[in-house]
Design an enzyme around this catalytic site. Sequence first.
Site, short mmCIF file in Angstrom:
data_model
loop_
_atom_site.label_atom_id
_atom_site.label_comp_id
_atom_site.label_asym_id
_atom_site.label_seq_id
_atom_site.Cartn_x
_atom_site.Cartn_y
_atom_site.Cartn_z
N THR A 197 40.40 47.79 44.38
CA THR A 197 41.58 48.64 44.18
C THR A 197 42.09 48.62 42.74
O THR A 197 42.98 49.41 42.40
CB THR A 197 42.73 48.16 45.09
OG1 THR A 197 43.00 46.79 44.77
CG2 THR A 197 42.36 48.27 46.56
N SER A 217 29.85 27.19 38.60
CA SER A 217 29.60 28.45 37.91
C SER A 217 30.51 28.49 36.68
O SER A 217 31.71 28.26 36.79
CB SER A 217 29.89 29.60 38.87
OG SER A 217 29.91 30.82 38.19
N ASP A 222 37.70 36.91 46.43
CA ASP A 222 37.45 37.04 44.99
C ASP A 222 37.16 35.71 44.30
O ASP A 222 37.47 35.50 43.13
CB ASP A 222 38.64 37.74 44.28
CG ASP A 222 38.94 39.08 44.91
OD1 ASP A 222 37.99 39.75 45.36
OD2 ASP A 222 40.13 39.46 44.96
N ARG A 251 43.95 46.47 41.52
CA ARG A 251 45.27 45.83 41.45
C ARG A 251 45.20 44.51 40.69
O ARG A 251 44.22 43.76 40.83
CB ARG A 251 45.79 45.53 42.87
CG ARG A 251 46.15 46.76 43.67
CD ARG A 251 46.63 46.39 45.06
NE ARG A 251 45.55 45.92 45.92
CZ ARG A 251 45.71 45.57 47.20
NH1 ARG A 251 46.91 45.58 47.74
NH2 ARG A 251 44.68 45.18 47.92
N GLN A 271 35.73 38.51 52.07
CA GLN A 271 37.07 37.94 52.21
C GLN A 271 37.01 36.39 52.21
O GLN A 271 36.11 35.85 51.60
CB GLN A 271 37.79 38.48 53.47
CG GLN A 271 38.17 39.94 53.36
CD GLN A 271 37.02 40.89 53.64
OE1 GLN A 271 36.36 40.78 54.65
NE2 GLN A 271 36.80 41.84 52.77
N GLY A 276 34.95 43.51 47.45
CA GLY A 276 34.47 43.95 46.14
C GLY A 276 33.76 42.77 45.52
O GLY A 276 34.39 41.78 45.18
N HIS A 277 32.46 42.83 45.46
CA HIS A 277 31.65 41.70 44.99
C HIS A 277 30.96 42.09 43.69
O HIS A 277 30.14 43.01 43.67
CB HIS A 277 30.62 41.30 46.06
CG HIS A 277 31.25 40.86 47.35
ND1 HIS A 277 30.55 40.72 48.51
CD2 HIS A 277 32.53 40.52 47.64
CE1 HIS A 277 31.38 40.31 49.46
NE2 HIS A 277 32.58 40.19 48.96
N LYS A 332 31.99 35.06 45.35
CA LYS A 332 30.96 34.95 46.39
C LYS A 332 29.75 35.83 46.06
O LYS A 332 28.61 35.43 46.25
CB LYS A 332 31.53 35.39 47.76
CG LYS A 332 32.68 34.55 48.24
CD LYS A 332 33.27 35.11 49.52
CE LYS A 332 33.93 36.46 49.38
NZ LYS A 332 35.14 36.49 48.56
N ASP A 351 34.97 27.74 33.65
CA ASP A 351 35.08 28.09 32.22
C ASP A 351 36.45 28.68 31.88
O ASP A 351 36.94 28.52 30.76
CB ASP A 351 33.98 29.10 31.85
CG ASP A 351 33.99 30.33 32.76
OD1 ASP A 351 33.86 30.16 33.98
OD2 ASP A 351 34.15 31.46 32.25
P1 GDP Z 1 33.99 37.97 45.30
O1 GDP Z 1 34.79 39.01 45.97
O2 GDP Z 1 34.22 36.60 45.88
O3 GDP Z 1 32.52 38.31 45.21
O4 GDP Z 1 34.52 37.87 43.79
P2 GDP Z 1 34.80 39.12 42.83
O5 GDP Z 1 33.50 39.65 42.37
O6 GDP Z 1 35.77 40.07 43.44
O7 GDP Z 1 35.60 38.42 41.67
C1 GDP Z 1 35.03 37.41 40.89
C2 GDP Z 1 35.04 37.85 39.42
O8 GDP Z 1 34.77 36.74 38.59
C3 GDP Z 1 33.96 38.87 39.12
O9 GDP Z 1 34.41 39.71 38.09
C4 GDP Z 1 32.79 38.01 38.62
O10 GDP Z 1 31.93 38.70 37.73
C5 GDP Z 1 33.52 36.91 37.90
N1 GDP Z 1 32.90 35.60 37.95
C6 GDP Z 1 32.17 35.01 38.94
N2 GDP Z 1 31.86 33.74 38.63
C7 GDP Z 1 32.40 33.51 37.41
C8 GDP Z 1 32.45 32.35 36.56
O11 GDP Z 1 31.97 31.28 36.87
N3 GDP Z 1 33.10 32.50 35.37
C9 GDP Z 1 33.69 33.68 34.99
N4 GDP Z 1 34.31 33.72 33.83
N5 GDP Z 1 33.66 34.77 35.77
C10 GDP Z 1 33.04 34.68 36.97
P1 IMO Z 2 36.32 40.02 48.76
O1 IMO Z 2 35.16 40.06 49.71
C1 IMO Z 2 40.64 39.85 48.16
C2 IMO Z 2 43.14 41.56 51.32
C3 IMO Z 2 43.94 42.79 50.97
C4 IMO Z 2 45.15 42.59 51.88
C5 IMO Z 2 44.53 42.00 53.14
C6 IMO Z 2 44.24 43.00 54.24
O2 IMO Z 2 36.14 40.84 47.54
O3 IMO Z 2 36.75 38.62 48.50
P2 IMO Z 2 42.39 44.91 54.53
O4 IMO Z 2 42.07 46.09 53.68
O5 IMO Z 2 41.26 43.97 54.74
O6 IMO Z 2 43.04 45.29 55.83
O7 IMO Z 2 43.54 44.13 53.71
O8 IMO Z 2 43.31 41.39 52.73
N1 IMO Z 2 41.68 41.65 51.06
C7 IMO Z 2 41.07 41.05 50.05
N2 IMO Z 2 41.55 40.33 49.02
N3 IMO Z 2 39.31 40.01 48.29
C8 IMO Z 2 38.79 40.70 49.33
O9 IMO Z 2 37.47 40.79 49.58
C9 IMO Z 2 39.69 41.30 50.25
N4 IMO Z 2 39.53 42.06 51.36
C10 IMO Z 2 40.75 42.25 51.85
O10 IMO Z 2 44.29 42.80 49.61
O11 IMO Z 2 46.00 41.63 51.34
MG MG Z 3 36.13 40.52 45.51
#
Ligand code: GDP
Ligand code: IMO
Ligand code: MG
Length: 431
Positions: free
Chosen positions: A299, A411, A13, A301, A222, A40-41, A16, A331
């Site tokens: 999820t 970013s 998270d 969470r 991840q 979850g991207h 990416k 930011d």
């Molecule tokens: P990923 O799993 O690594 O792709 O990250 P996620 O999408 O799960 O979580 C990143 C969250 O931060 C998402 O809601 C994005 O829209 C948001 N996000 C990404 N880059 C930035 C940033 O530079 N600033 C802010 N405020 N939000 C961001």
């Molecule tokens: P992105 O790509 C954050 C965490 C789960 C749990 C552990 C194992 O969005 O960054 P799993 O379902 O893979 O067997 O769960 O890994 N987890 C993540 N946490 N971002 C993710 O993906 C994750 N994918 C799995 O919360 O702790």
């Molecule tokens: Mg994510």
Amino acid sequence: MSTQVVVGTQWGDEGKGKIVDVLADRADMVVRFQGGDNAGHTVVVNGKKHVLHLLPSGVLRDEALCVIGPGVVCNPFVLLKEMETLKASGMSTDHIRISDRAQILMPYHCYQDELEENSASHKIGTTKRGIGPCYQDKYARTGIRYHEFKDFEHFKDRLKESVERKNKLFTDVYGAKPMDYDQLEADFAAIHDQIVPMIIESIHVVNDAIDEGKNVLFEGAQAAMLDINYGTYPYVTSSSPTAAGVTVGAGVAPSKIDQVIGVVKAYSTRVGEGPFVTELLDEQGDWLREHGFEFGATTGRPRRCGWEDLVVIKHANTINGLTDIVLTKLDVLGGLEEIKVCIGYDIDGEIIDYVPSDQMDVAKARPVYKTLPGWKEDISKCTTWEELPQAAREYVQFIQDFTGVPVSMISVGPDRINNIYLGSRLLPKED
Ligand code: GDP
Ligand code: IMO
Ligand code: MG
């Protein structure tokens, strides 16, 4: 030839998905190489939010071929649902392919994940998307791959055999209900014609593109601290979300990788169980969660929040060989008097600067902090280094100096346009 790998450096998270979408602007191909729909991207384009789980985040650029690689555990039902959602927003899905070597993540894997998690005395806090059970079957050599789906008669035999084996586990070990084979067969029959045309022999498709000098982008899901070997085991996922994962999960030699881009969030978050040295269980942690909107995209969470842990980023650099850092969510830190960064772990009075293998030691570690000045300004509209407040620049500089890895991009907001480029290493190329 230009190949780039994007990896997470913390617990996932980091943003990416957003960064892959930005870099995919010049990509001919975007390849996922591990994980599944546990990811979850979130990608924001012109204010519209798209959440992707299985599809590479380059999918919103319909010029780039999007490949779900051999190392992915791919739930076909989730994939089709995701494609439907994209189509409903007027996007194309014609450029999506699945490797014939990818594992089919089955409904019984999700059921098994749920049963295992619910009965475990030490819960991992999985996403319950069946990831662990599907990789278990892969490495036990009982998994079913996409090439086996092409011939439905053959697939039915394999499915029947697997369901029989799984049902023994569900009923005899967990005392749970068995799965209904007939229903499963019917569900797979219903999607056969949609899935089969997407299946390709991906090794040659990907390697030929690289050899022809095309731009290929590999998208990690991840992150380093969730890596099966180098993360906070056992509180990890079941794959290798590192640059090395590309070689095994996409069938591409290490010598063919040009750039390894580590996505670093300006503070730390974690979802699920496991030790987290810089976790803030007070109002400061709540402040980060609210300002960074830290809630899981898969999820829902609430994410655990804490200060930046540079011991973790150093570890991620060691195992990935980062050539560049993209610093995200800078930011979010605006408005703080001061900001802390962890530069060492104090374990029973001994200061170390690496991540111990034993989770008992990590759980005992107390963070050694360096305190840096904060800034009050909203930096989300900044587009150049010079526009950033002095304290924000010092923060970025500190991370770069500590890790020894150039910060090539910052970013400052969720949209694909909210970026500051430092130097030309990640700058979009002129056409
Ligand atoms: P990923 O799993 O690594 O792709 O990250 P996620 O999408 O799960 O979580 C990143 C969250 O931060 C998402 O809601 C994005 O829209 C948001 N996000 C990404 N880059 C930035 C940033 O530079 N600033 C802010 N405020 N939000 C961001
Ligand atoms: P992105 O790509 C954050 C965490 C789960 C749990 C552990 C194992 O969005 O960054 P799993 O379902 O893979 O067997 O769960 O890994 N987890 C993540 N946490 N971002 C993710 O993906 C994750 N994918 C799995 O919360 O702790
Ligand atoms: Mg994510």
